[in-house]
Design a protein around this motif. Structure first.
Motif, PDB file in Angstrom:
ATOM      1  N   ARG A  83       0.905  -1.156   0.242  1.00 61.88           N
ATOM      2  CA  ARG A  83      -0.067   0.020  -0.110  1.00 61.88           C
ATOM      3  C   ARG A  83       0.827   1.221   0.027  1.00 61.88           C
ATOM      4  O   ARG A  83       0.554   2.218  -0.683  1.00 61.88           O
ATOM      5  CB  ARG A  83      -0.944   0.012   1.216  1.00 61.88           C
ATOM      6  N   ARG A  84       1.874   1.329   0.623  1.00 65.31           N
ATOM      7  CA  ARG A  84       2.929   2.371   0.886  1.00 65.31           C
ATOM      8  C   ARG A  84       3.210   2.710  -0.681  1.00 65.31           C
ATOM      9  O   ARG A  84       3.687   3.838  -1.015  1.00 65.31           O
ATOM     10  CB  ARG A  84       3.995   2.114   1.649  1.00 65.31           C
ATOM     11  N   GLN A  85       3.710   1.631  -1.338  1.00 64.00           N
ATOM     12  CA  GLN A  85       4.128   1.847  -2.569  1.00 64.00           C
ATOM     13  C   GLN A  85       3.239   2.248  -3.535  1.00 64.00           C
ATOM     14  O   GLN A  85       3.398   3.043  -4.752  1.00 64.00           O
ATOM     15  CB  GLN A  85       5.120   0.572  -3.233  1.00 64.00           C
ATOM     16  N   LEU A  86       1.908   1.604  -3.511  1.00 61.00           N
ATOM     17  CA  LEU A  86       0.958   2.090  -4.613  1.00 61.00           C
ATOM     18  C   LEU A  86       0.462   3.538  -4.552  1.00 61.00           C
ATOM     19  O   LEU A  86       0.208   4.085  -5.805  1.00 61.00           O
ATOM     20  CB  LEU A  86      -0.157   1.187  -4.250  1.00 61.00           C
ATOM     21  N   LEU A  87       0.320   4.366  -3.575  1.00 62.70           N
ATOM     22  CA  LEU A  87       0.037   5.663  -3.461  1.00 62.70           C
ATOM     23  C   LEU A  87       0.912   6.445  -4.099  1.00 62.70           C
ATOM     24  O   LEU A  87       0.389   7.291  -5.228  1.00 62.70           O
ATOM     25  CB  LEU A  87      -0.138   6.310  -2.018  1.00 62.70           C
ATOM     26  N   PRO A  88       2.126   6.472  -3.962  1.00 61.35           N
ATOM     27  CA  PRO A  88       2.987   7.163  -4.839  1.00 61.35           C
ATOM     28  C   PRO A  88       3.017   6.839  -6.457  1.00 61.35           C
ATOM     29  O   PRO A  88       3.270   7.663  -7.314  1.00 61.35           O
ATOM     30  CB  PRO A  88       4.463   7.270  -4.286  1.00 61.35           C
ATOM     31  N   GLN A  89       2.705   5.655  -6.719  1.00 60.13           N
ATOM     32  CA  GLN A  89       2.737   5.032  -7.984  1.00 60.13           C
ATOM     33  C   GLN A  89       1.396   5.652  -8.944  1.00 60.13           C
ATOM     34  O   GLN A  89       1.147   5.071  -9.892  1.00 60.13           O
ATOM     35  CB  GLN A  89       2.921   3.605  -8.019  1.00 60.13           C
ATOM     36  N   THR A 113     -11.258  -3.597  -5.125  1.00 56.64           N
ATOM     37  CA  THR A 113      -9.832  -3.189  -4.767  1.00 56.64           C
ATOM     38  C   THR A 113      -9.891  -1.773  -3.985  1.00 56.64           C
ATOM     39  O   THR A 113      -9.132  -1.653  -2.952  1.00 56.64           O
ATOM     40  CB  THR A 113      -9.141  -2.900  -6.267  1.00 56.64           C
ATOM     41  N   LEU A 114     -11.016  -1.026  -4.425  1.00 61.22           N
ATOM     42  CA  LEU A 114     -11.041   0.165  -3.648  1.00 61.22           C
ATOM     43  C   LEU A 114     -11.521   0.078  -2.361  1.00 61.22           C
ATOM     44  O   LEU A 114     -11.038   0.522  -1.357  1.00 61.22           O
ATOM     45  CB  LEU A 114     -11.993   1.186  -4.355  1.00 61.22           C
ATOM     46  N   SER A 115     -12.388  -1.132  -1.924  1.00 64.23           N
ATOM     47  CA  SER A 115     -12.839  -1.129  -0.599  1.00 64.23           C
ATOM     48  C   SER A 115     -11.955  -1.769   0.296  1.00 64.23           C
ATOM     49  O   SER A 115     -11.667  -1.291   1.432  1.00 64.23           O
ATOM     50  CB  SER A 115     -14.017  -2.291  -0.756  1.00 64.23           C
ATOM     51  N   GLN A 116     -11.014  -2.586  -0.419  1.00 62.73           N
ATOM     52  CA  GLN A 116      -9.790  -2.965   0.623  1.00 62.73           C
ATOM     53  C   GLN A 116      -8.844  -1.873   0.890  1.00 62.73           C
ATOM     54  O   GLN A 116      -8.397  -1.714   2.074  1.00 62.73           O
ATOM     55  CB  GLN A 116      -9.161  -4.011  -0.293  1.00 62.73           C
ATOM     56  N   LEU A 117      -8.764  -0.920  -0.183  1.00 62.33           N
ATOM     57  CA  LEU A 117      -7.623   0.340   0.042  1.00 62.33           C
ATOM     58  C   LEU A 117      -8.309   1.152   1.078  1.00 62.33           C
ATOM     59  O   LEU A 117      -7.622   1.585   2.068  1.00 62.33           O
ATOM     60  CB  LEU A 117      -7.612   0.879  -1.346  1.00 62.33           C
ATOM     61  N   LEU A 118      -9.747   1.300   1.249  1.00 62.53           N
ATOM     62  CA  LEU A 118      -9.971   2.092   2.261  1.00 62.53           C
ATOM     63  C   LEU A 118     -10.330   1.808   3.367  1.00 62.53           C
ATOM     64  O   LEU A 118     -10.495   2.473   4.294  1.00 62.53           O
ATOM     65  CB  LEU A 118     -11.572   2.561   1.740  1.00 62.53           C
ATOM     66  N   GLN A 119     -10.208   0.267   3.791  1.00 64.49           N
ATOM     67  CA  GLN A 119     -10.402  -0.267   4.926  1.00 64.49           C
ATOM     68  C   GLN A 119      -8.673  -0.128   5.590  1.00 64.49           C
ATOM     69  O   GLN A 119      -8.712  -0.585   6.984  1.00 64.49           O
ATOM     70  CB  GLN A 119     -10.729  -1.616   4.856  1.00 64.49           C
ATOM     71  N   ALA A 120      -7.758   0.261   5.113  1.00 62.93           N
ATOM     72  CA  ALA A 120      -6.444   0.144   5.538  1.00 62.93           C
ATOM     73  C   ALA A 120      -6.451   1.178   6.656  1.00 62.93           C
ATOM     74  O   ALA A 120      -7.078   2.288   6.940  1.00 62.93           O
ATOM     75  CB  ALA A 120      -5.494   0.785   4.580  1.00 62.93           C
ATOM     76  N   GLU A 122      -4.409   3.482   7.479  1.00 56.33           N
ATOM     77  CA  GLU A 122      -3.846   4.683   7.117  1.00 56.33           C
ATOM     78  C   GLU A 122      -4.653   5.397   6.238  1.00 56.33           C
ATOM     79  O   GLU A 122      -4.343   6.614   5.879  1.00 56.33           O
ATOM     80  CB  GLU A 122      -2.405   4.620   6.635  1.00 56.33           C
ATOM     81  N   ALA A 123      -6.070   4.612   5.941  1.00 59.80           N
ATOM     82  CA  ALA A 123      -6.913   5.152   5.065  1.00 59.80           C
ATOM     83  C   ALA A 123      -7.198   6.785   5.294  1.00 59.80           C
ATOM     84  O   ALA A 123      -7.299   7.620   4.371  1.00 59.80           O
ATOM     85  CB  ALA A 123      -8.200   4.445   4.737  1.00 59.80           C
ATOM     86  N   PRO A 124      -7.763   6.912   6.621  1.00 60.14           N
ATOM     87  CA  PRO A 124      -8.289   8.222   6.600  1.00 60.14           C
ATOM     88  C   PRO A 124      -7.416   9.480   6.718  1.00 60.14           C
ATOM     89  O   PRO A 124      -7.646  10.629   6.255  1.00 60.14           O
ATOM     90  CB  PRO A 124      -8.657   8.404   8.230  1.00 60.14           C
TER      91      PRO A 124
END
Length: 392
Positions: A83-89, A113-120, A122-124
């Motif tokens: 997840r840390r790599q995906l955001l800047p990419q 995929t978005l729902s998994q990302l939003l549950q992280a 660090e999402a907020p």
């Protein structure tokens, strides 16, 4: 009076961890089954390309995208480093591009995929602000609009995405400005129509996130304060919710607290919708739910308090009827929260409708109070109600 009760209820509804864990486990199992089914479809298409239609290239591209997104969603769940790599990419702009795909399978995979990302965790702080700054929200709400093009699978995924965004409380005002409340109300009305047509297979998969989204948004804004969104003051929303409550009672009882929490937040600051409850003769169906569980009882009693605290005209319509016998029954229970809400409702009734206090005394109400006069959490309310009843 209400502000205290509303915050208390929010803790009750959100604190039922067992219910939440069950829902998450079931959701995960359903997602896994759906995901595996999609992967099987992908393999079959590859093994038999000669059977694809004339425009098969576009279909294969869509499937290649159905597969990459699900794989990405799985990686997001399993690895914070990923997840840390995906955001800047550029994962958010990439999803904003994919959500414009014409392929239903791709759209469902985007939602997953978005729902998994939003549950992280660090999402907020790191993810949801980026999502709200993109065009994703606009396209999500468009895809959730009821109509002939509505895809149940896609709508389920994006309804959960919206739920996670709302729960983050990053910028719920923006969601309301973009019409999220109107979209959710229309979905609720559509779900009630589906139930009436008996087309209810898998209905709870969509009903749960839609109801939760509405409940959480309305916990932050009064119904009467939402300018221009007249659907929220339309009695059809109350009628639709009761259709769904009846469905939950028969098919999915675990969702009853969710529906009642929404009814609580709808009626908390809305005399209009409290009037709808009375004019549609929905008080008695509410009372019939009191025997189901303590959680359901607390929510039902709180909705009735919402109605009673609107004043004498409302209490006059609550009385006479089956209300007092039901309250005397709840007073016989040992659950502190149920008894506490019963005492509060009785206090409101006695204040606005003195005849209720006289009937309470005639039906051994004082004896019902004596059972709880030694309970520390209830002593003050028992004493106050006793004094009010005797004065009336």
């Amino acid at each position: 009076m209400w502000s205290r009760r509303q915050s208390h209820l929010r803790r009750v509804a959100c604190g039922v961890e067992e219910l939440r864990c069950r829902r998450r486990e079931r959701e995960a199992a359903l997602r896994k089954a759906r995901r595996e089914q999609q992967l099987v479809s992908k393999r079959l298409l590859r093994e038999a390309p000669e059977e694809a239609p004339a425009k098969g290239a576009a279909a294969v591209l869509g499937e290649a995208e159905e597969l990459c997104l699900y794989t990405l969603g799985n990686l997001i769940v399993e690895s914070e480093a990923v997840r840390r790599q995906l955001l800047p990419q550029g994962i958010v702009p990439a999803l904003a591009s994919c959500i414009q795909s014409p392929h239903v399978a791709v759209l469902e995979a985007v939602g997953y995929t978005l729902s998994q990302l939003l549950q992280a965790k660090e999402a907020p702080e790191k993810i949801i602000p980026c999502v709200l700054d993109s065009t994703l929200l606009q396209h999500m709400l468009q895809l959730m609009q009821p109509g002939p093009k509505l895809s149940p699978g896609v709508t389920v995924e994006f309804a959960w995405c919206l739920h996670y965004i709302i729960c983050s409380q990053v910028n719920n005002t923006l969601l309301i400005t973009h019409g999220a409340l109107s979209t959710l109300v229309l979905l609720l009305l559509d779900l009630a129509e589906v139930v009436q047509r008996m087309e209810n297979a898998g209905l709870e998969l969509l009903a749960c996130p839609v109801i939760r989204c509405l409940s959480n948004l309305l916990a932050e804004v009064a119904v009467e304060d939402v300018g221009g969104q007249m659907q929220l003051r339309d009695e059809r929303i109350v009628a639709a919710l009761f259709i769904l409550l009846e469905f939950f009672l028969q098919k999915q009882p675990s969702l009853l607290p969710e529906g009642l929490w929404l009814l609580n937040n709808l009626t908390a600051n809305s005399p209009t919708l409290c009037t709808s409850l009375l004019s549609l003769d929905l008080i008695e169906p509410l009372l019939q739910l009191l025997s189901l569980s303590n959680v359901v009882s607390v929510l039902v009693l709180t909705v009735l308090c919402n109605v009673a605290e609107k004043g004498p005209a409302y209490c006059q319509q609550l009385w006479p009827g089956p209300l007092l016998p039901c309250l005397l029954n709840t007073m016989a229970l040992s659950d502190t929260e149920v008894v506490s809400q019963s005492l509060e409702l009785l206090q409101l009734l006695f204040f606005y409708q003195p005849e209720a206090a006289q009937a309470f005394l005639q039906q051994s109400g004082l004896q019902a109070l004596e059972k709880h006069q030694e309970e520390v959490q209830l002593q003050d309310r028992v004493r106050a109600l006793r004094q009010t009843a005797l004065r009336c």
